[in-house]
Scaffold this motif. Structure first.
Motif, mmCIF file in Angstrom:
data_model
loop_
_atom_site.group_PDB
_atom_site.id
_atom_site.type_symbol
_atom_site.label_atom_id
_atom_site.label_comp_id
_atom_site.label_asym_id
_atom_site.label_seq_id
_atom_site.Cartn_x
_atom_site.Cartn_y
_atom_site.Cartn_z
ATOM 1 N N GLU A 17 0.910 -1.196 0.093
ATOM 2 C CA GLU A 17 -0.044 -0.103 -0.019
ATOM 3 C C GLU A 17 0.919 1.257 -0.042
ATOM 4 N N LEU A 18 1.990 1.295 1.027
ATOM 5 C CA LEU A 18 2.755 2.245 0.822
ATOM 6 C C LEU A 18 3.623 2.427 -0.561
ATOM 7 N N LEU A 47 -3.755 5.198 5.018
ATOM 8 C CA LEU A 47 -2.961 4.065 5.612
ATOM 9 C C LEU A 47 -2.666 3.866 6.864
ATOM 10 N N GLN A 48 -2.209 5.001 7.454
ATOM 11 C CA GLN A 48 -2.258 5.080 8.916
ATOM 12 C C GLN A 48 -3.159 4.350 9.762
ATOM 13 N N SER A 49 -4.594 4.652 9.410
ATOM 14 C CA SER A 49 -5.425 4.110 10.046
ATOM 15 C C SER A 49 -6.073 2.916 9.761
ATOM 16 N N GLY A 50 -5.293 2.179 8.994
ATOM 17 C CA GLY A 50 -5.410 0.634 8.825
ATOM 18 C C GLY A 50 -6.388 0.454 7.444
ATOM 19 N N LYS A 51 -6.771 1.507 6.836
ATOM 20 C CA LYS A 51 -7.662 1.132 5.469
ATOM 21 C C LYS A 51 -6.839 0.957 4.303
ATOM 22 N N THR A 54 -5.274 1.646 -2.103
ATOM 23 C CA THR A 54 -5.758 1.079 -3.297
ATOM 24 C C THR A 54 -7.212 0.923 -3.602
ATOM 25 N N GLY A 55 -7.880 0.373 -2.418
ATOM 26 C CA GLY A 55 -9.327 0.111 -2.471
ATOM 27 C C GLY A 55 -10.273 1.566 -2.501
ATOM 28 N N ALA A 56 -9.654 2.364 -1.667
ATOM 29 C CA ALA A 56 -10.264 3.751 -1.427
ATOM 30 C C ALA A 56 -10.253 4.313 -3.150
ATOM 31 N N ARG A 57 -9.008 4.126 -3.674
ATOM 32 C CA ARG A 57 -9.075 4.821 -5.039
ATOM 33 C C ARG A 57 -9.763 4.041 -5.978
ATOM 34 N N LYS A 58 -9.599 2.887 -6.010
ATOM 35 C CA LYS A 58 -10.398 2.036 -7.191
ATOM 36 C C LYS A 58 -10.582 0.706 -6.710
ATOM 37 N N ARG A 59 -11.744 0.038 -6.318
ATOM 38 C CA ARG A 59 -11.725 -1.278 -6.090
ATOM 39 C C ARG A 59 -11.368 -2.327 -7.162
ATOM 40 N N GLY A 60 -10.501 -3.248 -6.740
ATOM 41 C CA GLY A 60 -10.011 -4.198 -7.652
ATOM 42 C C GLY A 60 -8.937 -3.764 -8.637
ATOM 43 N N GLY A 74 10.989 -0.474 7.048
ATOM 44 C CA GLY A 74 10.310 -0.234 8.037
ATOM 45 C C GLY A 74 8.935 0.459 7.522
ATOM 46 N N GLY A 75 8.129 -0.103 7.261
ATOM 47 C CA GLY A 75 6.757 0.576 6.435
ATOM 48 C C GLY A 75 5.931 1.332 7.465
ATOM 49 N N GLY A 76 5.808 0.971 8.767
ATOM 50 C CA GLY A 76 5.111 1.800 9.664
ATOM 51 C C GLY A 76 5.717 3.066 10.308
ATOM 52 N N ALA A 77 7.067 3.014 10.438
ATOM 53 C CA ALA A 77 7.813 3.862 10.844
ATOM 54 C C ALA A 77 8.073 5.040 9.552
#
Length: 612
Positions: A17-18, A47-51, A54-60, A74-77
């Motif tokens: 996602e990042l 992304l930080q909120s866990g959502k 890519t889904g928000a942009r366009k499903r699939g 270190g994705g989260g950091a």
């Protein structure tokens, strides 16, 4: 490159996602990157909120794994670090702020002015008030009428500062207001000189305006406007609702020596009208530093009508759509880094003289012109500007287009126009001058066979002006016996003289037929249209205009007479901001007083006029 053991990492999905965010931020095509730091910040926070981004942009949508930026680790950091960095970058620099929370207006920030006007022979009470209370700046204008003609009050507040000095910047203003018989306006003025007391025209460049007339009450609910003053071109982009950045208006500010913000309220009432009121409430004003991205702005219009064109598409050389115009013809687009030439496309239209856009060279407000090689029904085919004289109406006299000019409060004249001379159409010699009592001038003239007939508007009357002095035929009264004073356009259909009644005071709207032999109104066609103004007769049907709705429609005379109302005869319609209409020389003609011009309009087509 992304890590080779990506599939074995516990935060694999978050890293993918990042990577989508990094891909978009570093896209080789600038037009496909984030338009602002705020837009990127929103996806990072998502992304930080866990959502899923890519889904928000366009499903699939298929995830892109091609890395176009530095290594992912270190994705989260990294998400947290990017959010912190962008938030720091996105903090606005406030150049000016006033939330009106003090006991009185800060005169170091604002200057207030007012002017009232009592038209000659008028008795009434104009009144104004400016106060700061409850966290608001309130401007109030009032006009109460007692007798005579009109009374008006104007009040305004000027920001003490030149926005050019803060340029490039963004203005944010929270406001609300109501108006009856008057206007509210947010304007940009070039100097601090007061407006003329006797004119309703708002001086300067009007960024937003609210008008009311004819017993209406118009309101601005609380709204937060945003005005972007662009860094590379002297122009303003106005967003009425900052949450909908696809809806905007653009304004050319290049003619202003300074950019002064003016908040303006105007109230005016006249004889027979109710008290006028204009209340403007300002809650918060901020000016924020905003270098922003370079943008090209302008408007696309049709010629010769000069009306804005909707749904015009602007593309770059790669065929990508950069902008599409809305109802107002405005466009805002990013400046192409390579300065490539842009194409402007709309079906049925072609650019004037092959005009093209080169975005990098747009250092000023641009107006592009398109025209229709094959004009259709209702299109303007030619325009005739007439200069600075006060033309009240127009019509044909012996098949010569003639202007009715108000020369003074007691004199009016019929002046033939020379349509063969451009760019400004001159008035020929041989004007016929008429003298009347103070402010009792002709509102219309009509050629009725061998007779020339005039109609007075304010003191409704039909006058024979064939001979001097004019002979009164009949003072006009409504069929119900009351006085008829608010007359507009008039026309002769070979039998009867028809004229428009547009009486907001008594809520009467109709066209009336006057028999010149009987000297009386013999037929009336009522209407629910409160803005009818112009009327023309082409030998077969009426044409009626409503400038408030910017509309012209054809009316079948026989059908309307049989069924008793104007609406029953209405056929097709087309756009047009004409206060008066006339028919002659095979065309319909429309009068645009605001643009000081007369327009020739195409209405003949094979469907209606087979051999004309």
């Amino acid at each position: 490159s992304p890590p080779t053991l990506l599939d074995e990492l516990p935060d694999r999905q978050e890293l993918l996602e990042l990577n989508e965010i990094i891909n978009k931020a570093c896209d080789p095509e600038p037009a496909d990157r984030y338009p602002s730091a705020q837009a990127m910040l929103e996806e990072l926070q998502l992304l930080q909120s866990g959502k899923s981004v890519t889904g928000a942009r366009k499903r699939g949508q298929q995830l892109r794994l091609a890395a176009r930026a530095g290594a992912i680790a270190g994705g989260g950091a990294l998400v947290a670090l990017l959010i912190w960095a962008i938030q720091e970058q996105a903090k606005p620099e406030i150049l000016f702020h006033d939330d009106f929370d003090g006991a009185q207006l800060d005169t170091n920030k604002w200057t207030v002015g007012h002017v009232e006007h009592r038209f000659e022979g008028m008795f009434g009470k104009p009144w104004f008030q400016v106060e700061q209370a409850g966290g608001e700046l309130v401007l109030q204008a009032r006009a109460d009428h007692e007798d005579g003609w009109s009374v008006a009050q104007k009040v305004w507040a000027d920001l003490n500062g030149d926005l050019r000095e803060w340029f490039p910047c963004r203005l944010e203003i929270e406001m609300a207001g109501t108006v009856t018989e008057g206007s509210l306006a947010l304007t940009m003025v070039g100097d601090r000189s007061p407006p003329s007391p006797g004119e309703g025209k708002v001086p300067g460049i009007v960024l937003a305006r609210l008008d009311a007339s004819n017993h209406q009450i118009n309101a601005w609910p609380p709204l937060r406007m945003r005005v972007d003053l662009l860094p590379n071109v002297p122009a303003a982009v106005v967003y009425r609702d900052p949450t909908h950045l696809d809806e905007f208006e653009v304004f050319d500010l290049s003619a202003l020596p300074r950019w002064g913000l003016r908040i303006y309220a105007y109230a005016r009432t006249s004889r027979g009208m109710p008290s006028a009121a204009a209340d403007f409430r300002i809650k918060n004003v901020r000016v924020i530093a905003d270098a922003g991205n370079e943008r090209a702005v302008g408007r696309i219009i049709e010629v010769p009508s000069e009306w804005p064109l909707k749904d015009v598409v602007i593309k770059n050389q790669r065929g990508q759509v950069l902008a599409k115009t809305g109802e107002n013809g405005a466009f805002v687009l990013p400046v192409e880094p390579d300065g490539s030439s842009l194409t402007v496309e709309k079906p049925g239209y072609v650019p004037v003289d092959g005009q093209r856009l080169r975005a990098r060279e747009l250092r000023r407000f641009s107006t592009l012109q398109l025209y229709r090689p094959n004009p259709g029904f209702g299109d303007i085919v030619e325009v005739f500007p007439f200069g600075e004289v006060y033309v009240h109406s127009f019509g044909f006299r012996s098949n010569v287009l003639t202007a009715l000019v108000h020369d003074s409060d007691t004199n009016c004249s019929l002046r033939p126009l020379d349509l063969s001379v451009r760019p400004v159409v001159p008035m020929l010699t041989g004007a016929v001058v008429f003298e009347f009592e103070h402010r009792k001038l002709l509102g219309e003239f009509v050629e009725c066979g061998s007779r020339l007939i005039g109609i007075k508007r304010w003191h409704g009357a039909v006058v024979d002006i064939t001979s001097q002095p004019p002979q009164m035929l009949r003072e006009l009264t409504h069929p119900d016996g009351s006085t008829l004073s608010y007359t507009d356009g008039a026309v002769f259909d070979g039998e009867l003289l028809w004229f428009v009644e547009n009486d907001a005071t008594n809520q009467r709207y109709a066209i009336h037929a006057f028999d010149l032999d009987r000297k009386d109104i013999v037929r009336s066609l009522t209407t629910k249209d409160k803005g009818i103004s112009g009327i023309a007769w082409d030998g077969d049907r009426f044409w009626i205009s409503n400038p408030a709705r910017k509309l012209v429609y054809e009316v079948d005379r026989k059908a309307a007479l049989q069924l008793g109302t104007l609406e029953m005869g209405i056929g097709r319609s087309f756009p047009g901001n004409y206060s008066r209409l006339a028919f002659g020389q095979g065309h319909l003609w429309g009068f645009e007083p605001g643009n000081r011009r007369i327009c020739k309009i195409k209405i003949t087509d094979l469907a209606i006029y087979p051999e004309r």
